[in-house]
Design a protein around this motif. Structure first.
Motif, PDB file in Angstrom:
ATOM      1  N   GLY A  29       0.839  -1.196   0.000  1.00 35.70           N
ATOM      2  CA  GLY A  29       0.000   0.000   0.000  1.00 35.70           C
ATOM      3  C   GLY A  29       0.871   1.241   0.000  1.00 35.70           C
ATOM      4  O   GLY A  29       2.000   1.224   0.495  1.00 35.70           O
ATOM      5  N   HIS A  46       4.228  -3.036   3.202  1.00 44.27           N
ATOM      6  CA  HIS A  46       3.605  -4.347   3.122  1.00 44.27           C
ATOM      7  C   HIS A  46       2.486  -4.366   4.155  1.00 44.27           C
ATOM      8  O   HIS A  46       2.672  -3.875   5.275  1.00 44.27           O
ATOM      9  N   PRO A  47       1.306  -4.906   3.836  1.00 47.12           N
ATOM     10  CA  PRO A  47       0.187  -4.861   4.778  1.00 47.12           C
ATOM     11  C   PRO A  47       0.467  -5.551   6.114  1.00 47.12           C
ATOM     12  O   PRO A  47      -0.120  -5.190   7.128  1.00 47.12           O
ATOM     13  N   PRO A  50       3.124  -2.662   9.017  1.00 48.23           N
ATOM     14  CA  PRO A  50       2.764  -1.254   8.892  1.00 48.23           C
ATOM     15  C   PRO A  50       3.794  -0.266   9.443  1.00 48.23           C
ATOM     16  O   PRO A  50       3.735   0.913   9.130  1.00 48.23           O
TER      17      PRO A  50
END
Length: 138
Positions: A29, A46-47, A50
């Motif tokens: 994201g 990267h999810p 965070p």
């Protein structure tokens, strides 16, 4: 005092191309995307992590002169930079999914050292190893 690595930067030839790859294909994201003149600070996350950012940076001013920027871009394109590592739960399944997304692998999944790994490069040439966690290890 809290200390740790917050951002690791990659040199990319085109930030929009890199953004499409990391977000559209790998599922990262966007964290920060701001510009200041010709300079653009672009980071993705990267999810599952965070607190960690991957910087997608173009070599050049104000950090590098034109000759240094060109030399850095050539090194990245040749795959001369050390690979990064992406941990996955199932290397073969992730390989199949990313291949279907158009990610070009330079190494199909191989079983060794009690785990499975594969290799790919981003559109700029940065190398990645995708490694499945060994059974019983995270």
């Amino acid at each position: 005092m809290n200390q740790g690595i917050g951002v690791v930067g990659l040199y990319v030839r085109d930030q929009d191309e890199a953004l499409a790859f990391y977000v559209g294909k790998l599922g990262f994201g966007v964290h920060t995307d701001v510009g200041n003149g010709d300079y653009r600070w672009l980071t993705v996350q990267h999810p599952a992590q965070p607190s960690f950012q991957l910087g997608l940076f173009r070599p050049g001013p104000p950090v590098h002169d034109a000759a240094t920027a060109q030399a850095l871009q050539a090194l990245v394109a040749k795959g001369a930079m050390p690979p990064l590592v992406l941990h996955v739960d199932d290397c073969r399944a992730t390989y199949a999914r990313l291949s279907a997304e158009g990610v070009e692998f330079n190494q199909e999944p191989v079983e060794r050292y009690g785990t499975v790994d594969a290799g790919f490069r981003d559109p700029s040439g940065n190398g990645w190893k995708m490694i499945q966690a060994a059974a019983g290890k995270n």
